[in-house]
Structures are given as C-alpha cells and as structure tokens.
Design a protein around this motif. Structure first.
Motif, PDB file in Angstrom:
ATOM      1  N   ILE A 152     -13.133  -0.339 -13.393  1.00  0.00           N
ATOM      2  CA  ILE A 152     -11.863  -0.956 -12.982  1.00  0.00           C
ATOM      3  C   ILE A 152     -10.697  -0.103 -13.480  1.00  0.00           C
ATOM      4  CG2 ILE A 152     -10.415  -3.029 -13.215  1.00  0.00           C
ATOM      5  CD1 ILE A 152     -13.151  -4.521 -13.655  1.00  0.00           C
TER       6      ILE A 152
ATOM      7  N   CYS B 225     -10.514   2.932 -11.348  1.00  0.00           N
ATOM      8  CA  CYS B 225      -9.955   2.616 -10.027  1.00  0.00           C
ATOM      9  C   CYS B 225      -8.423   2.587 -10.101  1.00  0.00           C
ATOM     10  CB  CYS B 225     -10.511   1.268  -9.557  1.00  0.00           C
ATOM     11  SG  CYS B 225      -9.729   0.655  -8.051  1.00  0.00           S
ATOM     12  N   TYR B 226      -7.879   1.823 -11.046  1.00  0.00           N
ATOM     13  CA  TYR B 226      -6.415   1.725 -11.133  1.00  0.00           C
ATOM     14  C   TYR B 226      -5.781   3.031 -11.612  1.00  0.00           C
ATOM     15  CZ  TYR B 226      -6.335  -3.306 -10.219  1.00  0.00           C
ATOM     16  OH  TYR B 226      -6.438  -4.535  -9.639  1.00  0.00           O
TER      17      TYR B 226
ATOM     18  N   GLU C 221      -7.879   5.946  -8.379  1.00  0.00           N
ATOM     19  CA  GLU C 221      -8.308   5.795  -6.976  1.00  0.00           C
ATOM     20  C   GLU C 221      -7.739   4.558  -6.314  1.00  0.00           C
ATOM     21  OE1 GLU C 221     -12.511   8.192  -6.949  1.00  0.00           O
ATOM     22  OE2 GLU C 221     -12.614   6.022  -7.144  1.00  0.00           O
ATOM     23  N   TYR C 222      -6.580   4.125  -6.769  1.00  0.00           N
ATOM     24  CA  TYR C 222      -6.066   2.864  -6.241  1.00  0.00           C
ATOM     25  C   TYR C 222      -5.026   3.066  -5.146  1.00  0.00           C
ATOM     26  CZ  TYR C 222      -4.275  -1.694  -5.543  1.00  0.00           C
ATOM     27  OH  TYR C 222      -3.907  -2.860  -4.925  1.00  0.00           O
TER      28      TYR C 222
ATOM     29  N   ASN D  19      -3.962   0.641  -1.171  1.00  0.00           N
ATOM     30  CA  ASN D  19      -4.476  -0.405  -0.287  1.00  0.00           C
ATOM     31  C   ASN D  19      -5.585   0.184   0.602  1.00  0.00           C
ATOM     32  OD1 ASN D  19      -4.826  -2.881   0.961  1.00  0.00           O
ATOM     33  ND2 ASN D  19      -2.635  -3.282   1.000  1.00  0.00           N
TER      34      ASN D  19
ATOM     35  N   SER E 288      -5.738   6.192  -0.166  1.00  0.00           N
ATOM     36  CA  SER E 288      -6.193   5.024   0.584  1.00  0.00           C
ATOM     37  C   SER E 288      -7.607   5.243   1.114  1.00  0.00           C
ATOM     38  CB  SER E 288      -5.234   4.717   1.732  1.00  0.00           C
ATOM     39  OG  SER E 288      -5.721   3.634   2.477  1.00  0.00           O
TER      40      SER E 288
ATOM     41  N   ALA F 285      -9.914   4.830  -1.878  1.00  0.00           N
ATOM     42  CA  ALA F 285     -10.054   3.411  -2.249  1.00  0.00           C
ATOM     43  C   ALA F 285     -10.931   2.692  -1.226  1.00  0.00           C
ATOM     44  CB  ALA F 285      -8.679   2.753  -2.344  1.00  0.00           C
TER      45      ALA F 285
ATOM     46  N   ARG G 273     -14.573   3.549  -1.801  1.00  0.00           N
ATOM     47  CA  ARG G 273     -15.141   2.838  -2.961  1.00  0.00           C
ATOM     48  C   ARG G 273     -15.397   1.375  -2.608  1.00  0.00           C
ATOM     49  NH1 ARG G 273     -16.022   7.057  -4.066  1.00  0.00           N
ATOM     50  NH2 ARG G 273     -15.206   8.371  -5.715  1.00  0.00           N
ATOM     51  N   TYR G 274     -14.420   0.779  -1.930  1.00  0.00           N
ATOM     52  CA  TYR G 274     -14.512  -0.638  -1.547  1.00  0.00           C
ATOM     53  C   TYR G 274     -15.720  -0.842  -0.620  1.00  0.00           C
ATOM     54  CZ  TYR G 274     -12.822  -5.116   0.403  1.00  0.00           C
ATOM     55  OH  TYR G 274     -12.689  -6.426   0.810  1.00  0.00           O
TER      56      TYR G 274
ATOM     57  N   ILE H  20      -9.389  -5.356  -4.456  1.00  0.00           N
ATOM     58  CA  ILE H  20     -10.003  -4.022  -4.365  1.00  0.00           C
ATOM     59  C   ILE H  20     -10.716  -3.605  -5.669  1.00  0.00           C
ATOM     60  CG2 ILE H  20      -9.511  -1.566  -3.956  1.00  0.00           C
ATOM     61  CD1 ILE H  20      -6.922  -2.751  -2.400  1.00  0.00           C
ATOM     62  N   ALA H  21      -9.981  -3.644  -6.768  1.00  0.00           N
ATOM     63  CA  ALA H  21     -10.555  -3.131  -8.021  1.00  0.00           C
ATOM     64  C   ALA H  21     -11.743  -3.972  -8.481  1.00  0.00           C
ATOM     65  CB  ALA H  21      -9.489  -3.095  -9.105  1.00  0.00           C
TER      66      ALA H  21
END
Ligand code: PMP
Length: 407
Positions: free
Chosen positions: A44, A47-48, A51-52, A54, A63, A66, A69-70, A281-282
């Motif tokens: 987490i 990610c922030y 790789e964060y 929307n 994006s 992210a 990953r999502y 997302i995270a």
C-alpha cells in the motif's frame, strides 16, 4: 504440524510485537478482523509512493501502472477462488456490500411477492437484514432453516424448506458466531436439483480454507479483505458471469458506463458495470499482496495448522469446569465461542484484555444465534495462522484465573 513456519509468519506481522497493558499481545479476535503482514502494508505504501493515479482513465504512465496493478489484483482474486473469468470478480467494500448488491440487483430483478428466500439460523446480520429489506420492498418471504444445539444446520429441515417458491438460497459458509462450517456442497446440490441460485457468505471461510467456486458450483460468493490479511474497505463479490450479465447495475456513475446522453445510458461490460466511481485502488493492490502472501504459505497448510490449534483449544476448554462451548461440534473452523457460569462475556473480555489477550465479547452480529442458545452474548477466541499453542495456553490460564476470582 511441527513444520508449519509459524515463527517466520509471526515475524511478518509488526503489530504482533506490540505490548498491551505491558503484556505481549495475544491477538485472538481474528474473526472480527485480522492483522496485516508487512508485505501487505508495504504494497500500500509503495502504491501511494510510486504507482498511484486514478485507474481506467488516463493515458499517462502512472494511470496505466495503477490500472495494471489494480487489474492484476483482480486476476489474483480470480485464481485464488478459481473463478472462470475476471469478469466474475467485482470489487466492493466488503461482504456486507456484496450481499446488499445482490439483494438490490439480482433480488429486485428476480424476486417478487410470495417468492421465498432461504437462509439459516446461524447467519450474520449482513446475511439477514438485506433480505428482510428486500422482502419488505417486494412482499417476498424470508425462510430460516433451523440449527441444533451443537450449532449445526439441521439439513433435513433445510431441505424441507426448499420449495417451488424458493428463488434464492443464501447461507454462511462458516459461521462467525459458532465456527460451524456448513455442508455447502450438499446445500448446493439440493438447490441445483431445483435450479435455485445459491449465495455463499464466505467472510469467515476465506482465510481458513481453500475455496474453489467452480468446484462448489455456487452462484455468488462474497468475502471481505480485512479478514484475509488484507486492508479493510475492500471486498469481493464473485458471481457467475451469466447471472451478472443479466443483473441490472447497482450504483450509477463513472466507470460503470459505456455511453451517456441525457436520454439514455449504455452500461459498461463486466466487471465494470458493478464498479461505479473511483474504486479503492490501493486497498485492491493490498488485497493482491495478501493473496500472494497466502499462496506462498498455502491455504491447505494453513487449514491443517489451524485445525490443530482449534483441536488443542477445544480440548483444553472442555476441561475447564464452568465453561460451555457454544457450537460444540466437529465441523468447525478456528473459532471457539464460549460462556462461563456466572461471569458475563463482557467481563471476560475486559479481564482478558488486562492480560494482553484480545478476544471478542458480544453478539457477534448474530443476535438470533444468541437467542437460540439463550445467552446474551458469548466470548469468542478466533484463531489465525499466526497464533500458537502457547498463546492458547495463556488464554486458558487467563480463563482459569478468572473463574477462580469471580466464578
Ligand atoms: N458475514 C460473516 C459471516 C461475517 O463474519 C462478517 C463480518 N463479521 C460479515 C458477513 C460482514 O463482513 P463485513 O463487515 O466485512 O462487510
């Protein structure tokens, strides 16, 4: 199972090093929410930190990263429960939201006045109230299959309650209040014989056993991330693709659409049709990391180790005079629910807390179960793969002391 790497696993969970009231934490409230390994916490933070952005929207690099990953977390969930396709994996807030989603979409589209929804007497409130709400709205009827004094479903009675009016069967895979694992294969076979869809509430089962939705042949399976070593605020609705395709959307908004004008909207394809708005997302990434972590250890190894823990705890508990196990049967996951003569469960919880032991005292969001056993509440010790027999000894010694002092 002496070769289960429990000490190595414990080292991955930073919170287990905490002292509570100057005592080493003995965390036995895993059925409420379990703790997170460093790998999940790191995922987490990463990610922030790196790789964060929307998802599903931008053409820019972050994006795209992210989104990758999502969506790769969705792939991991799909493999973890052996779904056929990622189209069948809908990210929601948790088991509660997943059941409400099914009630408000599948339910409203398929259930009408006079129809019946069948649940069991051991359900969590989140598998009761959404159906009651649907029944109030539609005039359908909620039927409840009884349990026995060991806390097991009376299957013959359950079968008798299946009728031509039954439009959905929604049952808990493993009870949070009792630990009982339902005979879900038999339940599903009985339902399939009459073409009735089955929802399994897997909130408790998912961290304790390997789940294969295709082998089970359930129509819906729901669970929450926070009981699976993943963050809170993220959960999963699995649904068979054909059913999900036929269901109307749940919430309207961004991401769930393909084309919008002021006169009409064309909805997006699965799974996005059910994921309106910016998702969590995270925490989805965190759920993916938790699944990676669990796959390394192996769900079958976890199940075998926890079965040992439960057997050890049950045997010790049965020897304590004045202790009554609520749900004393042989088809259980790692939950020990109990009451003590003359000591209220809340006092048990408070006293054990003074020893650094975290258990849950209350109705466990299953008030009808408490009514059935004629207790106001129970004390519940629920085990996870990082618990040890030594911790169970600490719990049992704490209970014995309590009985000596107050019993
Ligand atoms: N079903 C069961 C059996 C549960 O134990 C829980 C959580 N206690 C839920 C559903 C609801 O899960 P959540 O609160 O994470 O939505």
């Amino acid at each position: 199972m002496t070769d289960f790497p429990v000490e190595k696993i414990r080292a991955d969970f930073p919170i287990l090093k905490e002292k509570i009231r100057n005592k080493p934490l003995v965390y036995l409230d895993n059925a409420a929410s379990c703790q997170k390994p460093q790998q999940v916490i790191d995922s987490i933070v990463y990610c922030y930190s790196h790789e964060y952005a929307n998802v599903h929207r931008g053409v820019h690099t972050l994006s795209v990263k992210a989104t990758d990953r999502y969506e790769s977390a969705r792939e991991k969930v799909k493999d973890f429960i052996n779904a056929q396709s990622t189209k069948e994996i809908i990210f929601v807030r948790g088991a509660t939201e997943a059941i409400n989603l099914v009630a408000q979409t599948f339910g409203k589209a398929n259930i009408k006045a006079g129809d019946e929804i069948l649940i069991t007497a051991m359900e969590h409130h989140s598998n009761i109230v959404p159906w009651q709400m649907l029944c109030q709205e539609t005039g359908a009827v909620l039927k409840v299959a009884p349990i026995d004094l060991q806390g097991e479903l009376i299957f013959a009675e359950f079968e008798k309650l299946i009728s031509d009016k039954t439009k959905l069967i929604s049952v808990v895979h493993m009870s949070n209040a009792l630990g009982t694992i339902n005979p879900v294969k038999k339940i599903i076979a009985a339902a399939k014989a009459k073409n009735i869809p089955v929802l399994l509430d897997g909130a408790q089962a998912i961290p304790h056993m390997s789940v294969d939705v295709q082998a089970l042949d359930c129509d819906f399976y729901v669970f929450s991330g926070h009981k699976l070593y993943a963050p809170s605020g993220i959960g999963v609705l699995y649904g068979k693709q054909a059913l999900l395709e036929a269901m109307p959307p749940y919430q309207g908004g961004g991401d769930m659409i393909r084309k919008v004008t002021f006169t009409e909207t064309e909805y997006n394809v699965l799974p996005y049709k059910f994921e309106a708005g910016t998702p969590n997302i995270a925490d989805v990434v965190g759920l993916g990391a938790a699944i990676d972590y669990l796959n390394e250890i192996g769900m079958d190894n976890i199940a075998a180790y926890e079965a040992e823990l439960l057997a050890y705890a049950t045997e010790k508990a049965r020897q304590i005079k004045g202790l009554r196990i609520i749900g004393d049967n042989n088809n259980k996951g790692a939950i020990l629910s109990f009451v003590l003569d003359k000591i209220h469960p809340h006092d048990i919880g408070t006293m054990l807390d003074s020893l650094g032991i975290a258990i849950r005292a209350g109705h466990h969001c299953a008030m009808p179960v408490m009514d059935f056993f004629e207790v106001p509440a129970t004390a519940r010790a629920s085990f996870a793969m990082y618990n040890t027999k030594e911790e169970i000894d600490v719990l049992m010694a704490g209970i014995e002391d309590l009985i000596k002092i107050f019993g």
